[in-house]
Design a protein around this motif. Structure first.
Motif, mmCIF file in Angstrom:
data_model
loop_
_atom_site.group_PDB
_atom_site.id
_atom_site.type_symbol
_atom_site.label_atom_id
_atom_site.label_comp_id
_atom_site.label_asym_id
_atom_site.label_seq_id
_atom_site.Cartn_x
_atom_site.Cartn_y
_atom_site.Cartn_z
ATOM 1 N N LEU A 66 0.270 -1.072 -0.269
ATOM 2 C CA LEU A 66 0.078 0.248 0.393
ATOM 3 C C LEU A 66 0.802 1.482 -0.176
ATOM 4 C CD1 LEU A 66 -2.989 -1.148 2.778
ATOM 5 C CD2 LEU A 66 -2.974 -0.986 -0.038
ATOM 6 N N SER A 67 2.254 1.414 0.448
ATOM 7 C CA SER A 67 2.690 2.752 0.645
ATOM 8 C C SER A 67 3.121 3.305 -0.381
ATOM 9 C CB SER A 67 4.418 1.482 1.820
ATOM 10 O OG SER A 67 3.794 1.868 2.722
ATOM 11 N N LYS A 68 3.629 2.192 -1.500
ATOM 12 C CA LYS A 68 3.862 1.989 -2.976
ATOM 13 C C LYS A 68 3.035 3.138 -3.567
ATOM 14 C CE LYS A 68 6.661 -1.560 -3.497
ATOM 15 N NZ LYS A 68 6.427 -3.314 -4.349
ATOM 16 N N HIS A 69 1.807 3.630 -3.031
ATOM 17 C CA HIS A 69 0.672 4.245 -3.451
ATOM 18 C C HIS A 69 0.491 5.369 -2.889
ATOM 19 C CE1 HIS A 69 0.758 1.181 -6.377
ATOM 20 N NE2 HIS A 69 0.321 0.240 -5.955
ATOM 21 N N ARG A 70 1.226 5.050 -1.877
ATOM 22 C CA ARG A 70 0.618 6.752 -0.744
ATOM 23 C C ARG A 70 1.518 7.717 -0.662
ATOM 24 N NH1 ARG A 70 0.401 2.345 3.900
ATOM 25 N NH2 ARG A 70 -2.348 2.097 4.303
ATOM 26 N N LYS A 71 0.763 8.790 -0.541
ATOM 27 C CA LYS A 71 1.813 10.123 -1.019
ATOM 28 C C LYS A 71 2.333 11.257 0.341
ATOM 29 C CE LYS A 71 0.606 10.701 -4.738
ATOM 30 N NZ LYS A 71 1.500 9.749 -5.944
ATOM 31 N N PHE A 72 1.661 10.337 2.079
ATOM 32 C CA PHE A 72 2.093 10.488 3.372
ATOM 33 C C PHE A 72 1.956 11.898 3.306
ATOM 34 C CE2 PHE A 72 4.154 6.602 1.749
ATOM 35 C CZ PHE A 72 4.156 6.009 3.383
ATOM 36 N N THR A 73 1.135 12.799 2.979
ATOM 37 C CA THR A 73 0.776 14.693 2.779
ATOM 38 C C THR A 73 0.676 14.978 4.615
ATOM 39 O OG1 THR A 73 -1.571 13.717 2.384
ATOM 40 C CG2 THR A 73 -0.047 14.709 0.565
ATOM 41 N N LYS A 74 0.184 13.869 5.514
ATOM 42 C CA LYS A 74 -0.194 13.789 6.719
ATOM 43 C C LYS A 74 0.213 13.935 8.402
ATOM 44 C CE LYS A 74 -1.239 9.057 8.567
ATOM 45 N NZ LYS A 74 -2.351 8.495 9.114
ATOM 46 N N LEU A 75 1.659 13.396 7.254
ATOM 47 C CA LEU A 75 3.417 13.453 7.696
ATOM 48 C C LEU A 75 3.458 15.602 7.688
ATOM 49 C CD1 LEU A 75 5.429 10.592 6.575
ATOM 50 C CD2 LEU A 75 3.514 11.008 8.964
ATOM 51 N N HIS A 76 3.562 15.830 6.470
ATOM 52 C CA HIS A 76 3.800 17.360 6.816
ATOM 53 C C HIS A 76 5.056 17.304 6.472
ATOM 54 C CE1 HIS A 76 -0.402 18.827 6.796
ATOM 55 N NE2 HIS A 76 -0.769 17.734 8.271
ATOM 56 N N ILE A 77 6.378 16.442 6.122
ATOM 57 C CA ILE A 77 7.320 16.559 5.551
ATOM 58 C C ILE A 77 7.561 16.816 3.894
ATOM 59 C CG2 ILE A 77 8.559 15.216 7.566
ATOM 60 C CD1 ILE A 77 8.485 13.240 5.724
ATOM 61 N N SER A 78 8.928 17.600 4.396
ATOM 62 C CA SER A 78 9.295 17.446 2.689
ATOM 63 C C SER A 78 10.121 16.904 2.400
ATOM 64 C CB SER A 78 9.801 19.378 2.002
ATOM 65 O OG SER A 78 10.443 18.814 0.987
ATOM 66 N N TYR A 79 10.208 15.798 1.079
ATOM 67 C CA TYR A 79 11.151 15.118 1.057
ATOM 68 C C TYR A 79 11.528 14.582 -0.004
ATOM 69 C CZ TYR A 79 7.547 11.577 0.358
ATOM 70 O OH TYR A 79 6.073 11.259 -0.393
ATOM 71 N N ASN A 80 12.509 13.652 -0.661
ATOM 72 C CA ASN A 80 14.132 13.211 -1.851
ATOM 73 C C ASN A 80 13.125 12.516 -2.377
ATOM 74 O OD1 ASN A 80 14.495 15.886 -1.616
ATOM 75 N ND2 ASN A 80 16.258 15.812 -0.522
ATOM 76 N N GLU A 81 12.969 11.387 -1.327
ATOM 77 C CA GLU A 81 13.226 10.169 -1.405
ATOM 78 C C GLU A 81 12.386 9.038 -0.729
ATOM 79 O OE1 GLU A 81 16.280 6.194 -2.851
ATOM 80 O OE2 GLU A 81 17.365 8.409 -2.684
ATOM 81 N N ILE A 82 11.938 8.318 -0.857
ATOM 82 C CA ILE A 82 11.164 7.250 -0.133
ATOM 83 C C ILE A 82 12.098 5.986 -0.037
ATOM 84 C CG2 ILE A 82 9.163 6.009 1.052
ATOM 85 C CD1 ILE A 82 7.500 7.606 -0.235
ATOM 86 N N LEU A 83 12.148 5.592 0.968
ATOM 87 C CA LEU A 83 12.923 4.240 1.116
ATOM 88 C C LEU A 83 11.922 3.046 1.289
ATOM 89 C CD1 LEU A 83 16.366 4.694 2.868
ATOM 90 C CD2 LEU A 83 15.610 4.389 -0.030
ATOM 91 N N GLN A 84 11.999 1.929 0.859
ATOM 92 C CA GLN A 84 11.011 0.708 1.510
ATOM 93 C C GLN A 84 11.284 -0.597 1.085
ATOM 94 O OE1 GLN A 84 7.601 1.538 -0.637
ATOM 95 N NE2 GLN A 84 6.931 0.056 1.475
#
Length: 189
Positions: free
Chosen positions: A46-64
């Motif tokens: 599911l994380s591959k399709h999430r934007k994580f906007t509720k975290l209120h962070i600016s990121y360059n990359e997501i690692l899984q």
């Protein structure tokens, strides 16, 4: 190398670390462990399709599911999820728990952060633990006590390995009944 997931196990009962690292016993995992594995697989997908906007962070990359080793501290682990930002790393853990994360969950999260911090040469100040089926969020702010307790736990785990002696345990009946090594302790329940 000490696996970061052993941090939580150590705080549940240090004997789990002993049985895990120093014996050839194949544990019989309770049902909740299998449910946790399934939960992780689902969250990874599911994380591959999430934007994580509720975290209120600016990121360059997501690692899984990234595996990292750190020779300086002799630790390693596979990180559930992490955000690589301009000046910091933010580790995240998925936990199939209904309540707030325990202190051992926080120490485990910090351990993954230490791996990321050194791998990416960025600061580490916070992390997130996503828990329950509706992804409740616990924002964890790291501090000196967490850092000290993490490294003390690593030291204690290394001591178990070097002593090669079954450690004492303060586990109670409830903890023992959940343990995959219950049949091997021989002085419990």
């Amino acid at each position: 190398m000490i696996q970061i997931n052993l941090i939580r196990q150590y705080h549940f009962c240090p004997r789990i670390v002993y049985f895990n690292l120093l014996t050839n016993i194949k544990p019989v995992y309770p049902r909740h462990v299998r449910l946790g594995v399934d939960y992780h697989k689902l969250q990874e997908k599911l994380s591959k399709h999430r934007k994580f906007t509720k975290l209120h962070i600016s990121y360059n990359e997501i690692l899984q599911e990234k595996y990292i080793e750190n020779e300086q501290f002799d630790i390693c682990g596979k990180i559930d999820l992490a955000f690589i930002c301009d000046d910091e790393v933010i580790p995240c853990e998925f936990k199939n728990i209904a309540s707030k994360p325990s202190y051992s969950h926080i120490l485990q999260l910090y351990g993954y952060g230490v791996l990321l911090k050194d791998e990416y040469n960025k600061k580490l100040s916070k992390g997130f633990i996503f828990h329950s089926n509706n992804l409740k969020l616990s924002h964890i702010q790291f501090n000196l006590k967490i850092e000290e307790d993490f490294f003390k736990t690593i030291k204690n785990i290394k001591q178990i390995v070097s002593n090669n002696i079954l450690p004492n345990s303060s586990a109670n009946e409830l903890k023992c009944s959940q343990c995959e090594y219950l049949n091997f302790c021989d002085d419990r329940i």
